[in-house]
Scaffold this motif. Structure first.
Motif, mmCIF file in Angstrom:
data_model
loop_
_atom_site.group_PDB
_atom_site.id
_atom_site.type_symbol
_atom_site.label_atom_id
_atom_site.label_comp_id
_atom_site.label_asym_id
_atom_site.label_seq_id
_atom_site.Cartn_x
_atom_site.Cartn_y
_atom_site.Cartn_z
ATOM 1 N N SER A 1 -2.664 1.409 47.494
ATOM 2 C CA SER A 1 -1.476 1.890 46.783
ATOM 3 C C SER A 1 -0.192 1.267 47.326
ATOM 4 N N LEU A 2 -0.298 0.557 48.449
ATOM 5 C CA LEU A 2 0.869 -0.152 48.990
ATOM 6 C C LEU A 2 1.353 -1.253 48.060
ATOM 7 N N GLU A 3 0.565 -1.583 47.034
ATOM 8 C CA GLU A 3 0.986 -2.630 46.102
ATOM 9 C C GLU A 3 2.325 -2.285 45.452
ATOM 10 N N SER A 4 2.590 -0.992 45.255
ATOM 11 C CA SER A 4 3.870 -0.595 44.657
ATOM 12 C C SER A 4 5.031 -0.923 45.590
ATOM 13 N N VAL A 5 4.836 -0.706 46.890
ATOM 14 C CA VAL A 5 5.870 -1.025 47.873
ATOM 15 C C VAL A 5 6.090 -2.531 47.941
ATOM 16 N N PHE A 6 4.991 -3.285 47.982
ATOM 17 C CA PHE A 6 5.099 -4.745 48.039
ATOM 18 C C PHE A 6 5.747 -5.295 46.764
ATOM 19 N N ALA A 7 5.492 -4.646 45.624
ATOM 20 C CA ALA A 7 6.121 -5.076 44.368
ATOM 21 C C ALA A 7 7.634 -4.916 44.444
ATOM 22 N N ALA A 8 8.078 -3.787 44.999
ATOM 23 C CA ALA A 8 9.516 -3.542 45.127
ATOM 24 C C ALA A 8 10.161 -4.560 46.071
ATOM 25 N N ILE A 9 9.498 -4.839 47.188
ATOM 26 C CA ILE A 9 10.029 -5.803 48.157
ATOM 27 C C ILE A 9 10.081 -7.204 47.558
ATOM 28 N N ALA A 10 9.002 -7.596 46.873
ATOM 29 C CA ALA A 10 8.950 -8.927 46.265
ATOM 30 C C ALA A 10 9.987 -9.063 45.164
ATOM 31 N N GLY A 11 10.164 -8.011 44.367
ATOM 32 C CA GLY A 11 11.166 -8.056 43.302
ATOM 33 C C GLY A 11 12.565 -8.245 43.848
ATOM 34 N N TYR A 12 12.828 -7.634 44.998
ATOM 35 C CA TYR A 12 14.155 -7.763 45.617
ATOM 36 C C TYR A 12 14.335 -9.140 46.246
ATOM 37 N N LEU A 13 13.328 -9.607 47.005
ATOM 38 C CA LEU A 13 13.458 -10.868 47.742
ATOM 39 C C LEU A 13 13.416 -12.090 46.832
ATOM 40 N N ILE A 14 12.555 -12.052 45.813
ATOM 41 C CA ILE A 14 12.340 -13.240 44.971
ATOM 42 C C ILE A 14 13.225 -13.228 43.732
ATOM 43 N N LEU A 15 13.301 -12.085 43.057
ATOM 44 C CA LEU A 15 14.055 -12.007 41.796
ATOM 45 C C LEU A 15 15.427 -11.361 41.970
ATOM 46 N N HIS A 16 15.710 -10.872 43.173
ATOM 47 C CA HIS A 16 16.999 -10.228 43.469
ATOM 48 C C HIS A 16 17.257 -9.028 42.560
ATOM 49 N N GLN A 17 16.181 -8.321 42.207
ATOM 50 C CA GLN A 17 16.305 -7.115 41.393
ATOM 51 C C GLN A 17 16.543 -5.912 42.307
ATOM 52 N N THR A 18 17.508 -5.098 41.958
ATOM 53 C CA THR A 18 17.842 -3.929 42.764
ATOM 54 C C THR A 18 17.733 -2.659 41.932
ATOM 55 N N LEU A 19 17.561 -1.538 42.620
ATOM 56 C CA LEU A 19 17.503 -0.237 41.972
ATOM 57 C C LEU A 19 18.663 0.618 42.466
ATOM 58 N N THR A 20 19.046 1.606 41.666
ATOM 59 C CA THR A 20 20.077 2.544 42.092
ATOM 60 C C THR A 20 19.505 3.470 43.163
ATOM 61 N N VAL A 21 20.379 4.179 43.851
ATOM 62 C CA VAL A 21 19.931 5.122 44.879
ATOM 63 C C VAL A 21 19.006 6.169 44.269
ATOM 64 N N ARG A 22 19.364 6.646 43.084
ATOM 65 C CA ARG A 22 18.526 7.639 42.402
ATOM 66 C C ARG A 22 17.138 7.077 42.115
ATOM 67 N N GLU A 23 17.062 5.845 41.640
ATOM 68 C CA GLU A 23 15.768 5.229 41.343
ATOM 69 C C GLU A 23 14.956 4.989 42.612
#
Length: 302
Positions: free
Chosen positions: A253-275
Protein backbone atom coordinates in the motif's frame (compact mmCIF):
# COMPACT_ATOMS: atom_id res chain seq x y z
CA UNK A 1 12.55 -7.55 14.48
CA UNK A 2 15.04 -8.14 11.71
CA UNK A 3 12.32 -9.88 9.69
CA UNK A 4 10.72 -6.49 8.99
CA UNK A 5 13.78 -5.80 6.83
CA UNK A 6 14.02 -9.23 5.25
CA UNK A 7 14.71 -9.90 1.58
CA UNK A 8 10.99 -10.50 0.96
CA UNK A 9 9.94 -7.20 2.51
CA UNK A 10 12.66 -5.34 0.60
CA UNK A 11 11.36 -6.78 -2.68
CA UNK A 12 7.81 -5.73 -1.75
CA UNK A 13 8.96 -2.16 -1.09
CA UNK A 14 10.72 -2.11 -4.48
CA UNK A 15 7.51 -3.33 -6.14
CA UNK A 16 5.55 -0.57 -4.38
CA UNK A 17 8.07 2.02 -5.55
CA UNK A 18 7.74 0.81 -9.15
CA UNK A 19 3.93 0.92 -8.97
CA UNK A 20 3.94 4.35 -7.34
CA UNK A 21 6.12 5.81 -10.10
CA UNK A 22 3.84 4.16 -12.66
CA UNK A 23 1.20 6.80 -11.85
CA UNK A 24 3.62 9.41 -13.20
CA UNK A 25 4.19 7.35 -16.36
CA UNK A 26 0.43 7.00 -16.83
CA UNK A 27 0.00 10.75 -16.43
CA UNK A 28 2.77 11.56 -18.91
CA UNK A 29 1.44 9.03 -21.41
CA UNK A 30 -1.79 11.02 -21.70
CA UNK A 31 0.21 13.80 -23.38
CA UNK A 32 0.56 11.60 -26.46
CA UNK A 33 -2.25 9.06 -26.67
CA UNK A 34 -5.73 8.40 -25.30
CA UNK A 35 -6.44 6.26 -22.20
CA UNK A 36 -7.67 3.18 -24.07
CA UNK A 37 -4.74 3.25 -26.48
CA UNK A 38 -2.34 3.55 -23.54
CA UNK A 39 -3.94 0.61 -21.73
CA UNK A 40 -3.97 -1.61 -24.80
CA UNK A 41 -0.31 -0.95 -25.68
CA UNK A 42 0.76 -1.29 -22.05
CA UNK A 43 -0.93 -4.65 -21.49
CA UNK A 44 0.18 -6.13 -24.80
CA UNK A 45 3.77 -5.15 -23.98
CA UNK A 46 3.35 -6.70 -20.51
CA UNK A 47 1.93 -9.95 -21.88
CA UNK A 48 4.61 -10.31 -24.54
CA UNK A 49 7.43 -9.54 -22.08
CA UNK A 50 6.10 -12.18 -19.68
CA UNK A 51 5.98 -14.72 -22.49
CA UNK A 52 9.66 -14.04 -23.17
CA UNK A 53 10.75 -14.55 -19.55
CA UNK A 54 8.26 -17.31 -18.68
CA UNK A 55 10.71 -20.18 -19.32
CA UNK A 56 13.09 -18.67 -16.75
CA UNK A 57 10.30 -18.09 -14.22
CA UNK A 58 9.04 -21.66 -14.57
CA UNK A 59 12.54 -22.97 -13.79
CA UNK A 60 12.61 -20.86 -10.63
CA UNK A 61 9.13 -21.86 -9.46
CA UNK A 62 8.72 -25.07 -7.45
CA UNK A 63 7.56 -27.91 -9.68
CA UNK A 64 4.50 -28.44 -7.51
CA UNK A 65 3.24 -25.02 -8.64
CA UNK A 66 3.23 -26.03 -12.30
CA UNK A 67 0.17 -27.97 -13.43
CA UNK A 68 -0.24 -28.63 -17.14
CA UNK A 69 -3.26 -30.94 -16.99
CA UNK A 70 -6.22 -30.39 -19.30
CA UNK A 71 -8.38 -29.24 -16.37
CA UNK A 72 -5.72 -26.75 -15.25
CA UNK A 73 -5.40 -25.37 -18.78
CA UNK A 74 -9.18 -24.96 -19.01
CA UNK A 75 -9.22 -23.09 -15.69
CA UNK A 76 -6.29 -20.98 -16.90
CA UNK A 77 -8.27 -19.83 -19.95
CA UNK A 78 -11.39 -19.08 -17.89
CA UNK A 79 -9.46 -17.24 -15.17
CA UNK A 80 -7.46 -15.26 -17.75
CA UNK A 81 -10.68 -14.12 -19.42
CA UNK A 82 -12.40 -13.11 -16.15
CA UNK A 83 -9.33 -11.39 -14.69
CA UNK A 84 -8.50 -9.77 -18.02
CA UNK A 85 -11.97 -8.23 -18.32
CA UNK A 86 -11.78 -6.82 -14.78
CA UNK A 87 -8.26 -5.52 -15.38
CA UNK A 88 -9.26 -3.88 -18.66
CA UNK A 89 -12.28 -2.11 -17.18
CA UNK A 90 -10.52 -1.00 -13.99
CA UNK A 91 -7.40 0.23 -15.77
CA UNK A 92 -9.38 1.97 -18.50
CA UNK A 93 -11.42 3.87 -15.91
CA UNK A 94 -8.27 4.76 -13.98
CA UNK A 95 -6.50 5.97 -17.10
CA UNK A 96 -9.42 8.22 -18.05
CA UNK A 97 -9.35 9.76 -14.57
CA UNK A 98 -5.60 10.42 -14.88
CA UNK A 99 -6.36 13.02 -17.53
CA UNK A 100 -7.72 15.43 -14.90
CA UNK A 101 -6.67 14.11 -11.47
CA UNK A 102 -3.18 14.78 -10.00
CA UNK A 103 -0.89 11.78 -9.50
CA UNK A 104 -0.94 11.92 -5.68
CA UNK A 105 -4.73 12.02 -5.48
CA UNK A 106 -5.04 9.20 -8.02
CA UNK A 107 -2.64 7.04 -6.03
CA UNK A 108 -4.47 7.39 -2.73
CA UNK A 109 -7.96 7.00 -4.20
CA UNK A 110 -6.93 3.89 -6.12
CA UNK A 111 -5.50 2.34 -2.95
CA UNK A 112 -9.00 2.37 -1.44
CA UNK A 113 -9.29 -1.13 -2.95
CA UNK A 114 -7.56 -2.34 0.24
CA UNK A 115 -10.67 -1.39 2.23
CA UNK A 116 -13.16 -2.45 -0.43
CA UNK A 117 -11.88 -6.05 -0.64
CA UNK A 118 -13.09 -7.04 2.86
CA UNK A 119 -16.37 -5.17 2.31
CA UNK A 120 -17.05 -7.14 -0.87
CA UNK A 121 -16.07 -10.32 0.98
CA UNK A 122 -19.25 -9.86 3.03
CA UNK A 123 -21.15 -11.21 0.01
CA UNK A 124 -18.99 -14.35 0.21
CA UNK A 125 -19.99 -14.96 3.82
CA UNK A 126 -16.86 -13.50 5.42
CA UNK A 127 -16.98 -11.37 8.55
CA UNK A 128 -15.43 -7.91 8.76
CA UNK A 129 -13.17 -7.24 11.74
CA UNK A 130 -13.66 -4.14 13.85
CA UNK A 131 -10.37 -2.65 12.61
CA UNK A 132 -11.74 -2.71 9.05
CA UNK A 133 -14.78 -0.66 10.08
CA UNK A 134 -12.49 1.80 11.88
CA UNK A 135 -10.38 2.06 8.73
CA UNK A 136 -13.45 2.66 6.58
CA UNK A 137 -14.67 5.51 8.78
CA UNK A 138 -11.24 7.18 8.77
CA UNK A 139 -10.95 6.67 5.00
CA UNK A 140 -14.32 8.35 4.43
CA UNK A 141 -13.14 11.40 6.35
CA UNK A 142 -9.93 11.39 4.33
CA UNK A 143 -11.90 11.02 1.11
CA UNK A 144 -14.00 14.04 2.04
CA UNK A 145 -10.92 16.19 2.67
CA UNK A 146 -9.10 14.93 -0.41
CA UNK A 147 -11.84 15.02 -3.02
CA UNK A 148 -14.98 16.89 -1.94
CA UNK A 149 -15.47 20.33 -3.42
CA UNK A 150 -17.10 23.23 -1.57
CA UNK A 151 -20.45 22.11 -2.98
CA UNK A 152 -20.00 18.70 -1.33
CA UNK A 153 -19.75 16.97 -4.69
CA UNK A 154 -17.12 14.69 -6.16
CA UNK A 155 -15.47 15.56 -9.44
CA UNK A 156 -15.79 13.20 -12.41
CA UNK A 157 -12.16 12.10 -12.05
CA UNK A 158 -12.60 11.24 -8.36
CA UNK A 159 -15.79 9.25 -9.09
CA UNK A 160 -13.94 7.31 -11.80
CA UNK A 161 -11.07 6.50 -9.42
CA UNK A 162 -13.44 5.24 -6.71
CA UNK A 163 -15.08 3.07 -9.37
CA UNK A 164 -11.61 1.93 -10.42
CA UNK A 165 -10.81 0.95 -6.81
CA UNK A 166 -14.04 -1.07 -6.69
CA UNK A 167 -13.17 -2.95 -9.91
CA UNK A 168 -9.63 -3.59 -8.66
CA UNK A 169 -11.08 -4.98 -5.41
CA UNK A 170 -13.19 -7.43 -7.44
CA UNK A 171 -10.11 -8.25 -9.51
CA UNK A 172 -8.12 -9.06 -6.35
CA UNK A 173 -10.85 -11.38 -5.05
CA UNK A 174 -10.99 -13.21 -8.39
CA UNK A 175 -7.18 -13.46 -8.52
CA UNK A 176 -7.19 -14.89 -5.00
CA UNK A 177 -9.72 -17.52 -6.07
CA UNK A 178 -7.82 -18.71 -9.15
CA UNK A 179 -4.16 -18.15 -8.20
CA UNK A 180 -4.10 -21.34 -6.10
CA UNK A 181 -5.64 -23.36 -8.94
CA UNK A 182 -3.48 -22.35 -11.91
CA UNK A 183 0.08 -21.27 -12.65
CA UNK A 184 0.23 -17.67 -11.34
CA UNK A 185 2.71 -16.44 -13.94
CA UNK A 186 0.64 -17.87 -16.79
CA UNK A 187 -2.47 -16.32 -15.25
CA UNK A 188 -0.75 -12.94 -15.12
CA UNK A 189 0.37 -13.26 -18.73
CA UNK A 190 -3.08 -14.41 -19.85
CA UNK A 191 -4.92 -11.56 -18.14
CA UNK A 192 -2.51 -8.99 -19.62
CA UNK A 193 -3.08 -10.30 -23.15
CA UNK A 194 -6.87 -10.43 -22.67
CA UNK A 195 -6.92 -6.89 -21.25
CA UNK A 196 -4.73 -5.69 -24.13
CA UNK A 197 -7.11 -7.11 -26.73
CA UNK A 198 -10.26 -5.82 -24.98
CA UNK A 199 -8.93 -2.26 -24.64
CA UNK A 200 -7.73 -2.35 -28.26
CA UNK A 201 -11.30 -2.06 -29.58
CA UNK A 202 -12.31 1.20 -27.84
CA UNK A 203 -8.85 2.53 -28.68
CA UNK A 204 -9.43 1.96 -32.39
CA UNK A 205 -13.11 2.89 -32.47
CA UNK A 206 -13.02 5.95 -30.20
CA UNK A 207 -9.48 7.32 -30.20
CA UNK A 208 -8.21 6.23 -33.64
CA UNK A 209 -4.52 6.37 -32.61
CA UNK A 210 -1.70 6.89 -35.09
CA UNK A 211 1.61 5.02 -34.90
CA UNK A 212 3.67 8.18 -34.46
CA UNK A 213 1.73 9.13 -31.31
CA UNK A 214 2.11 5.65 -29.83
CA UNK A 215 5.86 5.68 -30.54
CA UNK A 216 6.15 9.12 -28.93
CA UNK A 217 4.81 7.58 -25.69
CA UNK A 218 7.33 4.73 -25.74
CA UNK A 219 9.00 5.60 -22.42
CA UNK A 220 5.82 5.57 -20.24
CA UNK A 221 4.52 2.56 -22.19
CA UNK A 222 7.71 0.54 -21.68
CA UNK A 223 7.85 1.50 -18.01
CA UNK A 224 4.25 0.51 -17.27
CA UNK A 225 4.37 -2.50 -19.58
CA UNK A 226 7.68 -4.02 -18.51
CA UNK A 227 8.59 -2.63 -15.10
CA UNK A 228 5.16 -1.92 -13.57
CA UNK A 229 3.62 -5.14 -14.91
CA UNK A 230 6.18 -7.88 -15.59
CA UNK A 231 8.99 -6.92 -13.19
CA UNK A 232 6.91 -5.69 -10.22
CA UNK A 233 4.48 -8.59 -10.49
CA UNK A 234 7.34 -11.09 -10.55
CA UNK A 235 8.90 -9.43 -7.49
CA UNK A 236 5.56 -9.69 -5.71
CA UNK A 237 5.20 -13.39 -6.53
CA UNK A 238 8.56 -14.38 -5.11
CA UNK A 239 8.49 -11.90 -2.23
CA UNK A 240 5.11 -13.01 -0.86
CA UNK A 241 6.37 -16.58 -0.50
CA UNK A 242 8.41 -15.50 2.51
CA UNK A 243 6.40 -12.54 3.82
CA UNK A 244 3.57 -12.26 6.30
CA UNK A 245 0.37 -11.45 4.34
CA UNK A 246 -0.54 -8.60 6.69
CA UNK A 247 2.91 -7.04 6.52
CA UNK A 248 2.97 -7.58 2.73
CA UNK A 249 -0.33 -5.73 2.38
CA UNK A 250 0.94 -2.73 4.31
CA UNK A 251 4.18 -2.58 2.32
CA UNK A 252 2.36 -2.82 -1.01
CA UNK A 253 0.00 0.00 0.00
CA UNK A 254 3.07 2.26 0.11
CA UNK A 255 2.53 2.72 -3.63
CA UNK A 256 0.18 5.61 -2.79
CA UNK A 257 2.94 7.37 -0.84
CA UNK A 258 5.49 6.77 -3.59
CA UNK A 259 2.97 8.09 -6.15
CA UNK A 260 2.63 11.33 -4.20
CA UNK A 261 6.41 11.72 -3.88
CA UNK A 262 7.01 10.94 -7.56
CA UNK A 263 4.27 13.34 -8.65
CA UNK A 264 5.90 16.12 -6.65
CA UNK A 265 9.52 15.41 -7.66
CA UNK A 266 8.97 14.62 -11.35
CA UNK A 267 5.82 16.52 -12.35
CA UNK A 268 5.98 19.24 -9.66
CA UNK A 269 2.36 18.56 -8.74
CA UNK A 270 1.33 19.83 -5.31
CA UNK A 271 -1.70 19.38 -3.09
CA UNK A 272 -3.37 21.80 -0.69
CA UNK A 273 -2.97 21.31 3.05
CA UNK A 274 -6.53 19.99 3.20
CA UNK A 275 -5.82 17.44 0.46
CA UNK A 276 -2.58 16.35 2.13
CA UNK A 277 -4.44 15.73 5.39
CA UNK A 278 -6.95 13.65 3.40
CA UNK A 279 -4.10 11.60 1.93
CA UNK A 280 -2.62 11.00 5.38
CA UNK A 281 -5.97 9.87 6.77
CA UNK A 282 -6.55 7.45 3.88
CA UNK A 283 -3.09 5.97 4.36
CA UNK A 284 -3.64 5.66 8.13
CA UNK A 285 -6.95 3.90 7.42
CA UNK A 286 -5.24 1.44 5.10
CA UNK A 287 -2.51 0.69 7.65
CA UNK A 288 -5.08 0.18 10.43
CA UNK A 289 -7.11 -2.17 8.23
CA UNK A 290 -4.06 -4.33 7.52
CA UNK A 291 -2.31 -4.04 10.87
CA UNK A 292 -1.39 -7.51 12.14
CA UNK A 293 -3.38 -9.07 14.95
CA UNK A 294 -1.52 -9.79 18.17
CA UNK A 295 -0.92 -13.39 17.06
CA UNK A 296 0.66 -12.22 13.77
CA UNK A 297 2.90 -9.78 15.62
CA UNK A 298 4.16 -12.57 17.87
CA UNK A 299 4.97 -14.75 14.85
CA UNK A 300 6.81 -11.94 13.07
CA UNK A 301 8.98 -10.96 16.02
CA UNK A 302 9.96 -14.50 16.96
Amino acid sequence: MHKYFSRSNTLLIIASLIWGCAFVAQNVGMNYIGPWTFCSARFLIAGISLILIMPLLEKIQPKSHINNSAQANKELVISSLICGVALAIGSGIQQMAMVTVPVAKAGFLTTLYVLLVPVLSLFLGHRIKAKIWVGIVIALVGLYLLSMAASLTLGVGEVLLIGCALIFAIHIIVIGHYSVRVNPVKLSCGQFLVAGVITFFPAILIEKPVISSVLAAYIPLLYTGIFSSSVAYTLQIFAQKGASPTIAGMLLSLESVFAAIAGYLILHQTLTVRELIGCVLIFVAIVIAQFPDRRDMVNVTQ
